[in-house]
Design an enzyme around this catalytic site. Structure first.
Site, PDB file in Angstrom:
ATOM      1  N   LYS A 158      -3.814   8.297   3.095  1.00 40.01           N
ATOM      2  CA  LYS A 158      -5.065   7.966   3.798  1.00 40.01           C
ATOM      3  C   LYS A 158      -5.017   8.462   5.250  1.00 40.01           C
ATOM      4  O   LYS A 158      -6.053   8.837   5.810  1.00 40.01           O
ATOM      5  CB  LYS A 158      -5.332   6.457   3.749  1.00 40.01           C
ATOM      6  N   TYR A 193       0.836  -1.217   0.000  1.00 40.87           N
ATOM      7  CA  TYR A 193       0.000   0.000   0.000  1.00 40.87           C
ATOM      8  C   TYR A 193       0.865   1.260   0.000  1.00 40.87           C
ATOM      9  O   TYR A 193       0.468   2.309  -0.474  1.00 40.87           O
ATOM     10  CB  TYR A 193      -0.956  -0.025   1.193  1.00 40.87           C
TER      11      TYR A 193
END
Ligand code: NAP
Length: 260
Positions: free
Chosen positions: A159, A152
């Site tokens: 995020k 990720y």
């Protein structure tokens, strides 16, 4: 079923049939709302094809959220006020997702942060004067904001910023009577997800490890979005709500019990 007749939604992030934003749009329309969909120019023909027989879609509007002028122009082109805004946008260049974060370039870092996090502030700012009383904004985040998820990479940092923005924006929007929340969705196969290295392994691991022993789907996310966008969640703002079949509460995954 919720009744959202007479309500209007502005949705950012429909790219294909598998998009979380597309599922949310469909559930909003089923509940009686109408939707204006925003998309990026390169997928124009696909979006026209996807939406052609769907009632409840008021307009399709092209917009690259990384550009201040494009967001401003969108709000100028679309008339009237909205009750619900959906921000379902995430992007990091392949050159960033393919490398450990220690090698992320400044340019890729900035692109990732602007598209995936700052765009929420931009959209909220332009929305403010265009929201009816008691409106709601929902954005989409992922576990990588608070935990290390292999593959990720720099998206986790974006995020984390996005979730912080949800908190920071909530008192500002709250003063005007509006709410903002994030849904932290479990992994779902979409175009954006296919850019995350090792995504299929994440899906497989989640299916074995989540308390519900299965993966979520687009409808699981859309139903929670409906709740957060409607008056049913009138007391909830500034929150990140997990829709991941409980995966986030697991310390040691159940399938490792066999080691005992
Ligand atoms: P998706 O269908 O690929 O949606 C991502 C959307 O972001 C696309 O519509 C994409 O448009 C749009 N986008 C990217 N850059 C943009 C820009 N500069 N301006 C305007 N739009 C832009 O994938 P998705 O999984 O539904 O993603 C929606 C949100 O859910 C993202 O924030 C994602 O991080 C989040 N999320 C997804 C998962 C998952 O497993 N799928 C899990 C948790 C959270 P283009 O395709 O035209 O670039």
């Amino acid at each position: 079923m919720l009744n959202l007749e007479g309500k209007r939604a502005l949705i950012f992030g429909v790219a294909s049939e598998s998009s979380l934003a597309w599922a949310i749009s469909n559930w909003l329309i089923k509940a009686g709302s109408t939707c204006v969909l925003s998309y990026q120019q390169r997928f124009k023909s696909r979006i026209i094809q996807l939406t052609k027989d769907v009632e409840g879609i008021e307009a399709l509007e092209v917009c690259d959220v990384s550009k201040e002028d494009e967001v401003k122009d969108l709000f100028n082109r679309v008339s009237g006020k909205f009750d619900m805004i959906v921000h379902a946008i995430g992007y990091s260049p392949a050159s960033a997702l393919s490398k450990p974060v220690i090698f992320t370039s400044e340019e890729d870092y900035n692109t990732t942060m602007v598209v995936s996090a700052y765009s929420l502030q931009r959209i909220a700012r332009h929305s403010l004067k265009r929201l009816n009383q008691n409106s709601a904004i929902v954005t989409l985040t992922y576990l990588g904001a608070t935990s290390v998820v292999p593959g990720y990479r720099i998206m986790g940092t974006a995020k984390a910023a996005l979730e912080s923005l949800v908190r920071e924006l909530s008192p500002i929007l709250g003063a005007a009577g509006h709410r903002i929340n994030a849904i932290s969705a479990g992994p779902v196969k979409t175009l954006a997800a296919s850019g995350v290295p090792g995504f299929d392994d994440i899906l497989e691991y989640m299916e074995k490890s989540a308390p519900m022993r299965k993966n979520i789907d687009q409808d699981d996310v859309a139903k929670t979005a409906l709740f957060l966008l409607s008056g049913l969640s009138s007391g909830i703002t500034g929150q990140t709500i997990f829709v991941d079949n409980g995966y986030n509460i697991i310390g040691v995954p159940p399938h490792l019990n066999e080691l005992n």
